[in-house]
Design an enzyme around this catalytic site. Structure first.
Site, PDB file in Angstrom:
ATOM      1  N   PRO A  25      62.013  43.648  59.292  1.00 27.45           N
ATOM      2  CA  PRO A  25      60.772  43.545  60.057  1.00 27.45           C
ATOM      3  C   PRO A  25      59.713  42.771  59.273  1.00 27.45           C
ATOM      4  CG  PRO A  25      61.645  45.779  60.137  1.00 27.45           C
ATOM      5  CD  PRO A  25      62.461  45.037  59.134  1.00 27.45           C
ATOM      6  N   GLU A  26      59.034  41.864  59.963  1.00 29.29           N
ATOM      7  CA  GLU A  26      57.979  41.075  59.343  1.00 29.29           C
ATOM      8  C   GLU A  26      56.637  41.542  59.902  1.00 29.29           C
ATOM      9  OE1 GLU A  26      58.938  36.866  59.400  1.00 29.29           O
ATOM     10  OE2 GLU A  26      61.072  37.312  59.219  1.00 29.29           O
TER      11      GLU A  26
END
Length: 284
Positions: free
Chosen positions: A2-3
């Protein structure tokens, strides 16, 4: 992994569902989930039980709940971490690692298949609203205190490839492989372009595309590829449908029709258009 957009979606979910609720008896079901909290699982659980989250905040890929005693529950999702809000009594997820019951009859659950993520209790660092272990992380492009001019100056001072600079969390936080590739595609820059060769105008344009692509991803809940990233309600994001470069090997570029190529990069992959994003001399 996840960014920034995905972590921000989770942060918003926690702000909606966890704030103002008293934490009950915390259960650490897998010690690896709290491995970076040196006092150990028992102390972790004891410090959280009876506390009330008062704010949900984020910097880059880190998010945290501020507690009513000033301490913070810091979370890094790693490769596959999920923070879910589930009704009490719902069957446990297969990879449930930590359970935090809340006073409204729900549970905050940390689920992590690959166990690269972690939770820890932290205290404020230099800034009262930022955990001490996150002090070294740079501001992210969606932070209101982020100064574009400072970033451009620091970027052009580096002696590295532009994508390496975008992934350097001490320079700019929250940018990962997906959104770096997308911003570079929009900027028509090859990932191996030297930062010292960028003009101010090119650096400003690149930063603009970084912010733009992240905001667009936020609007549709982030990017889900393998089903591991979901929001607090277990729902996937839909930005995958809007990707122009990342994961599109051998598919036509949306600008020129050339086939997107995949190249090895830092033990991962980098995707670009060989026509729109000309490789530097020596790499072509």
């Amino acid at each position: 992994m996840p960014e920034l957009p995905e972590v921000e979606v989770v942060r918003r979910g926690l702000a909606e569902h966890a704030l103002g609720r008293t934490v009950g008896a915390v259960e650490v079901l897998h010690p690896r989930a709290v491995r970076r909290y040196l006092p150990g699982p028992a102390d972790f659980a004891a410090r959280l039980s009876g506390r009330v989250p008062t704010a949900a905040r984020r910097r880059g890929k880190y998010l945290w709940l501020v507690l009513d005693n000033g301490e913070m529950l810091l979370t890094h999702l790693g490769m596959s971490g999920q923070m879910l809000v589930q009704p009490e009594g719902k069957p446990d997820e297969r990879h449930l690692r930590v359970r935090l019951p809340l006073s409204d009859g729900t549970e905050l659950r940390f689920v992590d298949q690959r166990t690269f993520g972690h939770l820890m209790v932290d205290v404020p660092g230099v800034r009262e609203d930022v955990p001490s272990s996150v002090d070294h992380i740079a501001l992210d492009p969606l932070d209101p205190d982020f100064v574009a001019e400072d970033f451009v100056r620091a970027l052009r001072a580096r002696r590295t490839e532009v994508k390496r600079a975008l992934l350097d969390q001490s320079l700019i936080s929250g940018v990962g492989n997906i959104y770096a590739d997308e911003a570079l595609w929009r900027s028509r820059l090859h990932w191996a372009r030297s930062t010292r060769e960028l003009s101010d105008a090119e650096a400003v344009e690149l930063l603009g595309h970084v912010g733009q692509v992240m905001n667009e991803a936020l609007e549709v809940g982030g990017t889900t590829f393998d089903g591991l990233y979901v929001n607090v309600n277990g729902e996937s994001g839909y930005f995958e449908r809007g990707l122009n470069a990342y994961g599109r090997r051998d598919r036509p570029c949306g600008r020129c029709g050339a086939l997107i190529v995949r190249e090895a990069f830092m033990n991962r992959s980098s995707y670009s258009c060989p026509t729109c994003q000309r490789a530097p001399r020596g790499r072509a």
